[in-house]
Write a protein that holds these residues in place. Sequence first.
Motif, PDB file in Angstrom:
ATOM      1  N   GLU A 116       0.812  -1.222   0.000  1.00  0.00           N
ATOM      2  CA  GLU A 116       0.000   0.000   0.000  1.00  0.00           C
ATOM      3  C   GLU A 116       0.847   1.274   0.000  1.00  0.00           C
ATOM      4  O   GLU A 116       0.447   2.274  -0.570  1.00  0.00           O
ATOM      5  N   SER A 117       2.006   1.239   0.650  1.00  0.00           N
ATOM      6  CA  SER A 117       2.827   2.440   0.769  1.00  0.00           C
ATOM      7  C   SER A 117       3.675   2.719  -0.472  1.00  0.00           C
ATOM      8  O   SER A 117       4.417   3.690  -0.503  1.00  0.00           O
ATOM      9  N   VAL A 118       3.554   1.885  -1.502  1.00  0.00           N
ATOM     10  CA  VAL A 118       4.380   2.018  -2.702  1.00  0.00           C
ATOM     11  C   VAL A 118       3.516   2.422  -3.892  1.00  0.00           C
ATOM     12  O   VAL A 118       2.428   1.900  -4.103  1.00  0.00           O
ATOM     13  N   GLU A 119       4.031   3.394  -4.655  1.00  0.00           N
ATOM     14  CA  GLU A 119       3.372   3.836  -5.888  1.00  0.00           C
ATOM     15  C   GLU A 119       4.249   3.413  -7.058  1.00  0.00           C
ATOM     16  O   GLU A 119       5.442   3.701  -7.093  1.00  0.00           O
ATOM     17  N   LEU A 120       3.653   2.722  -8.027  1.00  0.00           N
ATOM     18  CA  LEU A 120       4.416   2.167  -9.137  1.00  0.00           C
ATOM     19  C   LEU A 120       3.855   2.685 -10.453  1.00  0.00           C
ATOM     20  O   LEU A 120       2.638   2.700 -10.652  1.00  0.00           O
ATOM     21  N   THR A 121       4.738   3.157 -11.353  1.00  0.00           N
ATOM     22  CA  THR A 121       4.329   3.687 -12.643  1.00  0.00           C
ATOM     23  C   THR A 121       5.083   2.957 -13.740  1.00  0.00           C
ATOM     24  O   THR A 121       6.307   2.846 -13.689  1.00  0.00           O
TER      25      THR A 121
ATOM     26  N   VAL B 191       9.358   3.407  -9.218  1.00  0.00           N
ATOM     27  CA  VAL B 191       8.806   2.949  -7.950  1.00  0.00           C
ATOM     28  C   VAL B 191       9.076   4.023  -6.905  1.00  0.00           C
ATOM     29  O   VAL B 191      10.211   4.421  -6.695  1.00  0.00           O
ATOM     30  N   LYS B 192       7.986   4.513  -6.254  1.00  0.00           N
ATOM     31  CA  LYS B 192       8.103   5.525  -5.207  1.00  0.00           C
ATOM     32  C   LYS B 192       7.610   4.928  -3.903  1.00  0.00           C
ATOM     33  O   LYS B 192       6.607   4.224  -3.878  1.00  0.00           O
ATOM     34  N   GLY B 193       8.327   5.245  -2.817  1.00  0.00           N
ATOM     35  CA  GLY B 193       7.939   4.739  -1.510  1.00  0.00           C
ATOM     36  C   GLY B 193       8.407   5.668  -0.419  1.00  0.00           C
ATOM     37  O   GLY B 193       8.917   6.760  -0.688  1.00  0.00           O
TER      38      GLY B 193
ATOM     39  N   GLU C  28      12.708   7.262  -4.257  1.00  0.00           N
ATOM     40  CA  GLU C  28      12.229   6.866  -5.587  1.00  0.00           C
ATOM     41  C   GLU C  28      13.371   6.236  -6.370  1.00  0.00           C
ATOM     42  O   GLU C  28      14.514   6.690  -6.314  1.00  0.00           O
TER      43      GLU C  28
ATOM     44  N   LYS D 123       0.139  -3.163 -15.160  1.00  0.00           N
ATOM     45  CA  LYS D 123      -0.273  -2.963 -13.773  1.00  0.00           C
ATOM     46  C   LYS D 123      -1.779  -3.110 -13.683  1.00  0.00           C
ATOM     47  O   LYS D 123      -2.527  -2.501 -14.455  1.00  0.00           O
TER      48      LYS D 123
ATOM     49  N   ASP E  45      -3.467  -3.587  -7.516  1.00  0.00           N
ATOM     50  CA  ASP E  45      -2.322  -3.651  -6.603  1.00  0.00           C
ATOM     51  C   ASP E  45      -1.326  -4.739  -7.005  1.00  0.00           C
ATOM     52  O   ASP E  45      -0.624  -5.277  -6.169  1.00  0.00           O
TER      53      ASP E  45
END
Length: 177
Positions: free
Chosen positions: A15-20, A27-29, A33, A47, A50
């Motif tokens: 949940e705490s990770v944003e992936l593009t 990958v941002k966390g 990044e 993607k 989740d």
Amino acid sequence: MVLTAVITEEITIPESVELTIGDELIVKGPQGETSRKFSYPNISMKKESDKVILETKFPKKKDKSMIGTTRSHINNMIIGVTDGFTYNMKIVFAHFPMTVKVSGDKVTIENFLGERNPRTANIVGSAKVQVKGDEVTVTGINKEEVGQTMANLEQATKIKGRDPRVFQDGIYLVSKG
């Protein structure tokens, strides 16, 4: 013999990770990044909510190995931005007390085996090196950069032309975390 038409691998995104996914995977966390370009032609990446789904159709042996490698790289990126990587090293000397200093993107090792010229090791990428007493800590979010920096430190203090049973001086890996 049955041929498998499609091989898929799923990677769950915390949940705490944003992936593009674009030209490169970003990958941002909480730790920062990191990004990487994956350019293997037979592997598609998408993607869904989740999860990241890696897929290859009519795989050959090389495709199967590359899908596993890609999965491992993505997992390492996710671990890096959530927890980070830490390698603990120890400075060992018996004959001459050596001095280890961090300056910019280099680590300088002075008085190694009584040598007059200092030895240097490069710090790769965004890895950070801290020296406290006889302990060296290498931290960062990219596993490859942290590992290469640790290897550079070990290689800078490699002893050539002397008996390694007697001359055990150097900087050695103690633990990975």
